[in-house]
Design an enzyme around this catalytic site. Structure first.
Site, PDB file in Angstrom:
ATOM      1  N   LYS A 138       0.823  -1.209   0.000  1.00  0.00           N
ATOM      2  CA  LYS A 138       0.000   0.000   0.000  1.00  0.00           C
ATOM      3  C   LYS A 138       0.857   1.260   0.000  1.00  0.00           C
ATOM      4  O   LYS A 138       0.339   2.374   0.045  1.00  0.00           O
ATOM      5  CB  LYS A 138      -0.924   0.005   1.224  1.00  0.00           C
ATOM      6  CG  LYS A 138      -2.005  -1.082   1.178  1.00  0.00           C
ATOM      7  CD  LYS A 138      -3.005  -0.869   2.291  1.00  0.00           C
ATOM      8  CE  LYS A 138      -3.810  -2.105   2.636  1.00  0.00           C
ATOM      9  NZ  LYS A 138      -4.730  -2.538   1.599  1.00  0.00           N
TER      10      LYS A 138
ATOM     11  N   CYS B  75     -13.982  -5.163   3.208  1.00  0.00           N
ATOM     12  CA  CYS B  75     -13.479  -6.005   4.306  1.00  0.00           C
ATOM     13  C   CYS B  75     -13.776  -5.390   5.665  1.00  0.00           C
ATOM     14  O   CYS B  75     -12.994  -5.518   6.613  1.00  0.00           O
ATOM     15  CB  CYS B  75     -11.990  -6.290   4.177  1.00  0.00           C
ATOM     16  SG  CYS B  75     -11.588  -7.232   2.725  1.00  0.00           S
TER      17      CYS B  75
END
Lengths: 416, 135
Positions: free
Chosen positions: A234, A373
């Site tokens: 990320k 999620c």
């Protein structure tokens, strides 16, 4: 519509974009607009080349061979650890453990620290905005131990109910594990304050930093937490590697996670003793190329400066929220721009986020759609799913304009 | 952008056929798409092995809702054996647009729900689980 948001003059985004080969790509004959950075970021040339160079020039196993290539590979891998330790303000390289990703870091803690420290009747305090990776390991641990999981509620703005924190904390609280920044709401949580109050009742504090370390300066000493986990992919680095930082005294006292090569000092047929930190937690051949790529990513981000990254993303998210608000039928989730990072979850009329994402894809625009999620949070927001645009320092306001234009086209197709 | 959501799909999405529930269904089954949180329920009334009434209800994306609506039209009046023989390709043909790998679950949610109901199993496993990614 004239929107006056001051652009920080500190970042040369045009030049930065040239560092990312994928940004030159077209999708459905349109220049790619990549707004799914909270899922994974794109990679600059320097990161891609660092891994390519390793495989072409010094590929060998680490911490083992007494030969030149192994020595170079070990140096490259350990140099990355040092860069990462420095990047987050760790006191020592020994406090930085390589993992596969944030999820593995949190699971490592549940299986090691959690397994030996959480007892029946004790409490684990999480928040209502956690990602599944900071929910499921603790729910499973609590079930094994007969412990109880509690949650700091989220208010209607998408911020933590800090006014309830002291009621939730008590001598029974053994662990507080919180996300530094919500991957859905974008909310940046007051982790330092949570850590101070949690420590006052003797709890250990874990920070899910998957969305924070990539986007703004994080210093573990100033934060005051005990553990902090994040992922390379990320933050411009490769997939398959992450880091877990922990306070040295806690790490020293913990049992290892997985058993195998590299994590041992001595093995006999009767048993084994453990290697020093950090290798005690790194069984088996690690992701060497990935570790080297992670280091190159940290070098790249350090070269830009995390303060500048954060300032520019604040500008982008302010602009995005203003522009999205101007579209009739758009509902934005989460707090005002000043309280969040570069993430905006939203819905448009009654268009299902999956339909929206499919339509935007036709225009070359990549967003995320779904529950991200964080299914319990979606329930808290009373939505089955949301669309999410998430930014990085290589995004531009022109790309946000294309997103907004795409929303208008979608509205036209669905006749809202 | 428009080519993905052709008028027939939008029409079924906006005006779903056989939408609702049956008071005394012979078969009723609900399935979820965990990817997007979509829910779909299909009720069947069967007389003499033939489908005499069908209803679907639920919430979801245009692809899942339109394909379920189209499916109910296919099912009406058919024998249970004929219903069992409806396959993935029938749905994709009815939609008439290329469905990407990531959206195939949306397109087949109705079929999955119907088959699970008719076969009386918890979850119907598609015979052909290998998706053609088209690469």
């Amino acid at each position: 519509m004239a929107i006056e948001i001051l652009k920080p003059a500190t970042l040369n985004v045009e030049a930065i974009r040239l560092d990312f080969p994928i940004l030159a790509r077209k999708v459905n004959d349109q220049p790619l607009v990549y707004l799914d950075n909270a899922a994974t970021s794109q990679k600059p040339d320097s990161v891609i080349q660092s891994m390519d160079f390793y495989y072409r020039n010094y590929n060998a196993n680490v911490h083992r061979g007494i030969h030149r290539l192994s020595e170079e590979a070990t140096l490259g891998y350990e140099r990355s650890r040092a860069r990462i330790a420095n990047f987050i303000g760790a006191r020592s390289n020994k406090e930085v453990i390589f993992t596969r990703n944030t999820t593995e870091g949190l699971n490592l803690l549940a299986y090691t620290w959690g397994e030996s420290n959480i007892r029946q009747g004790e409490e684990i305090l999480l928040t209502e905005m956690e990602h599944h990776s900071n929910l499921v390991p603790w729910q499973r641990l609590a079930k094994r131990k007969g412990a109880r999981v509690r949650y700091i509620p989220v208010d209607d703005q998408g911020c933590l109910r800090m006014d309830l924190l002291d009621e939730l904390l008590g001598p029974q609280t053994r662990l507080v594990s919180v996300t530094h920044m919500s991957n859905v709401l974008g909310t940046i949580n007051p982790v330092a304050e949570i850590a101070t109050r949690a420590h006052a009742v003797g709890a250990v504090v874990i920070v899910d930093a998957a969305q924070s370390v990539p986007h703004f300066p994080v210093n573990v000493r100033e934060l005051g937490a005990d553990f902090l986990a994040f992922s390379s992919h990320k933050m411009c680095g490769p997939t398959g590697i992450g880091a877990l930082w922990g306070r040295r005294d806690l790490l020293e006292a913990m049992e290892p996670f997985m058993g195998g090569g590299d994590m041992i000092r001595e093995v006999t047929y009767e048993g084994a003793t453990w290697n020093d930190l950090p290798w005690k937690f790194e069984a088996g051949t690690p992701g060497i190329a990935e570790g080297i790529g992670f280091g190159a990513a940290v070098d790249y981000l350090s070269g830009i400066g995390m303060e500048k990254v954060h300032a520019y993303e604040q500008y982008l998210v302010s602009y995005a929220i203003e522009m999205l608000r101007s579209v009739p039928g758009v509902v934005i989730y989460g707090p005002e721009a000043a309280l969040r990072g570069g993430v905006v979850a939203f819905n448009v009329d009654a268009i299902h986020p999956h339909d929206l994402a499919s339509m935007l894809d036709r225009e070359g625009i990549a967003i995320r759609a779904g529950h991200h999620c964080a299914m319990p949070l979606a329930g808290r927001l009373n939505v089955a799913a949301t669309a999410r645009a998430s930014f990085y320092f290589y995004n531009t306001t022109e790309e946000i304009d294309r997103l907004v234009a795409g929303l208008y086209t979608a509205k036209k197709v669905f006749k809202f | 952008m428009e080519d993905l959501y052709r008028e027939n799909i939008l029409d079924h999405f906006r005006n779903p056929r056989n939408f609702g529930t049956l008071e005394h269904p012979d078969f009723s089954h609900e399935e979820h798409n965990p990817l997007c949180g979509d829910k779909l329920r299909i009720d069947l009334q069967v007389d003499d092995d033939r489908v005499t009434a069908v209803r679907f209800s639920g919430k979801g994306c245009a692809i899942s809702q339109a394909s379920a609506s189209m499916l109910t039209e296919m099912v009406e009046g058919k024998t249970l054996e004929e219903v069992k023989s409806i396959d993935k390709q029938d749905i994709l043909d009815a939609l008439g647009i290329p469905i990407s790998y990531v959206r195939i679950k949306c397109a087949l949610l109705g079929l999955k729900t119907l088959k699970a109901g008719v076969y009386g199993v918890q979850t119907w496993v598609e015979e052909d689980n290998e998706q053609d990614i088209g690469w």
